[in-house]
Design an enzyme around this catalytic site. Structure first.
Site, mmCIF file in Angstrom:
data_model
loop_
_atom_site.group_PDB
_atom_site.id
_atom_site.type_symbol
_atom_site.label_atom_id
_atom_site.label_comp_id
_atom_site.label_asym_id
_atom_site.label_seq_id
_atom_site.Cartn_x
_atom_site.Cartn_y
_atom_site.Cartn_z
ATOM 1 N N HIS A 207 0.805 -1.231 0.000
ATOM 2 C CA HIS A 207 0.000 0.000 0.000
ATOM 3 C C HIS A 207 0.830 1.270 0.000
ATOM 4 O O HIS A 207 0.277 2.374 -0.082
ATOM 5 C CB HIS A 207 -1.032 -0.005 1.127
ATOM 6 C CG HIS A 207 -0.513 0.210 2.510
ATOM 7 N ND1 HIS A 207 -0.678 1.392 3.180
ATOM 8 C CD2 HIS A 207 0.138 -0.607 3.360
ATOM 9 C CE1 HIS A 207 -0.153 1.285 4.397
ATOM 10 N NE2 HIS A 207 0.354 0.079 4.521
ATOM 11 N N THR A 243 -3.538 -19.644 3.131
ATOM 12 C CA THR A 243 -3.876 -19.632 1.703
ATOM 13 C C THR A 243 -3.516 -18.284 1.092
ATOM 14 O O THR A 243 -3.882 -17.236 1.632
ATOM 15 C CB THR A 243 -5.381 -19.926 1.526
ATOM 16 O OG1 THR A 243 -5.649 -21.200 2.113
ATOM 17 C CG2 THR A 243 -5.782 -19.940 0.056
ATOM 18 N N CYS A 331 -0.424 10.474 19.924
ATOM 19 C CA CYS A 331 -1.069 10.948 21.138
ATOM 20 C C CYS A 331 -1.716 9.774 21.854
ATOM 21 O O CYS A 331 -2.645 9.167 21.349
ATOM 22 C CB CYS A 331 -2.127 11.984 20.786
ATOM 23 S SG CYS A 331 -2.887 12.707 22.231
HETATM 24 N N1 PLP Z 1 7.767 0.044 8.267
HETATM 25 C C1 PLP Z 1 7.694 1.330 7.907
HETATM 26 C C2 PLP Z 1 8.947 2.122 7.741
HETATM 27 C C3 PLP Z 1 6.451 1.933 7.685
HETATM 28 O O1 PLP Z 1 6.387 3.220 7.334
HETATM 29 C C4 PLP Z 1 5.286 1.148 7.855
HETATM 30 C C5 PLP Z 1 3.949 1.756 7.692
HETATM 31 O O2 PLP Z 1 3.766 2.944 7.784
HETATM 32 C C6 PLP Z 1 5.421 -0.209 8.213
HETATM 33 C C7 PLP Z 1 6.675 -0.724 8.423
HETATM 34 C C8 PLP Z 1 4.223 -1.090 8.388
HETATM 35 O O3 PLP Z 1 3.678 -1.432 7.149
HETATM 36 P P1 PLP Z 1 2.155 -1.965 7.071
HETATM 37 O O4 PLP Z 1 1.288 -0.779 7.216
HETATM 38 O O5 PLP Z 1 2.038 -2.583 5.721
HETATM 39 O O6 PLP Z 1 2.005 -2.963 8.158
#
Ligand code: PLP
Length: 394
Positions: A207, A243, A331
């Protein structure tokens, strides 16, 4: 009342799914829905898509397809990398020490903390400088004979700083210690070739590069000891049971390919917009400071601390003006906490509470940047007027 336009400047938090990615995913919801482990034609169609997605991702990472594990998100990839290597090393009686940085995402730092609290591991947290950079020499000094893993992120989510991965990786390799990197913010923007980066494990999250939420990748170099943290069937080479989510995996592979192909021109466009934004904010808002490295930073990433404002109020006012932005502080229980990243960089506590992160993406234009530059100074002025503590720096 006319609806204000929305300017989305929170691409480090998440991105919209690219319509071309949606297109690639659609057949795998309703036409080819078989379980990829089966033996019939529906299952074979899913297995072929899975196989193709794995080969596509492997090509971009410069690795073997079997070194690619699909997961449910970046957090899971980080958890699997760290816990998987730590458990395997413990089982082999190899040692219980990990090396990491103080600016990691909590998916990394909390996993390491838990290993220390519950399983007797120890960690050395190497420092960062005022720009959030890790010094590879500090990593070299921190590695001990019983070190089983080094984990340092590729690019920081709050301040955009890009770490010297290849140098850190070379040190870890010379000392025979596996090197993991959380590349979640780098995916789609930076070189992901695992050999050039000298990494043994690398986490990605769909994402962040225009694939859906809920799908990730963990690259694991062949020969790296790794125990599964999720047990069950023999999916993903026995390293991650469950899966496979074929439509999302197809989407991640398509999105990574698109981002990779368009990387050069899009990075140049984003960096130009970012520089306009950074220069504009620093010129228009007195005492505002850029956080993170001035050059070694993600192309679309602009982050600041603004004295005399409190992040939540600033974000609320920006939102009312149609701008989606973020800060670095979380926060909890009503008390704003400064970001652990800014604290590690030596930013003073109250200053760190005025963090602002503006992260650009594909939909943003120069008009968006100019709009933010038009409204932000007025908002900051209003917040400062009501601040009980703000006194301009003279
Ligand atoms: N690592 C970093 C540097 C991130 O910025 C993020 C999400 O913001 C994650 C790990 C976690 O990823 P996910 O939202 O796909 O669990």
């Amino acid at each position: 009342m006319t609806e204000k336009r929305t300017i989305y400047l929170d691409h480090s938090a998440s991105t919209p799914v690219d319509p071309r990615v949606v297109e690639a995913m659609l057949p795998y919801f309703t036409e080819h829905y078989g379980n990829a482990s089966g033996l019939h034609r529906q299952a074979r169609a899913s297995a072929r898509a899975l196989d193709q997605a794995r080969r596509d991702v492997a090509e971009i990472l410069g690795c073997k397809p079997k070194e690619v594990i699909f997961t449910s998100c970046g957090s899971e990839s980080d958890n699997l990398a760290i816990r998987g290597v730590a458990w395997a090393s413990k089982l082999a009686g190899k040692g219980q020490h990990l090396v990491t940085s103080p600016i990691e995402h909590h998916a990394v730092s909390h996993t390491i903390d838990q290993l220390c609290e519950l399983f007797g591991f120890e960690q050395t947290v190497v420092p960062v400088d005022e720009h959030g950079l890790v010094n590879p020499d500090d990593v070299a000094r921190a590695i001990r004979p019983d070190t089983v893993l080094v984990s340092v992120m590729y690019a920081n989510n709050e301040v955009g700083t890009i770490e010297p991965l290849a140098e850190i990786g070379a040190i870890a390799r010379e000392r025979g210690v596996p090197f993991h990197t959380d590349a979640v913010q780098a995916g789609g923007y930076l070189d992901l070739n695992v050999d050039r980066l000298n990494v043994d494990l690398l986490s990605l999250s769909g994402h962040k590069f225009y694939a859906p939420k809920g799908v990730g990748v963990l690259y694991v170099r062949q020969g790296t000891p790794l125990l599964p943290q999720q047990t069950g069937g023999g999916h993903e080479g026995g390293r991650r049971a469950g899966t496979e989510n074929i439509p999302y995996i197809v989407g991640l592979a398509a999105a990574l390919r698109l981002a990779h192909d368009e990387r050069e021109s899009e990075n140049a466009r984003l960096a130009a917009l970012r520089d306009r934004l950074v220069d504009g904010v620093l010129a228009a808002i007195s005492d505002a400071q850029l956080t993170g490295h001035p050059e070694r930073r993600l192309p679309g990433h602009a982050s600041f601390v603004i004295p005399g404002v409190e992040a939540d109020g600033l974000l609320m006012h920006l939102d009312m003006a149609g701008v989606c932005a973020a800060s670095g502080s979380a926060c909890t229980s009503g008390m704003p906490e400064p970001s652990h990243v800014l604290v590690a960089m030596g930013v003073e506590h109250t200053l760190a509470l005025g963090a602002l992160r503006l992260t650009l993406g594909r939909s943003n234009t120069q008009a968006d940047v100019d709009y933010v530059l038009e409204i932000l100074p007025g908002i900051v002025d209003r917040l400062r007027t009501t601040s009980p503590v703000y006194a301009p720096v003279v």
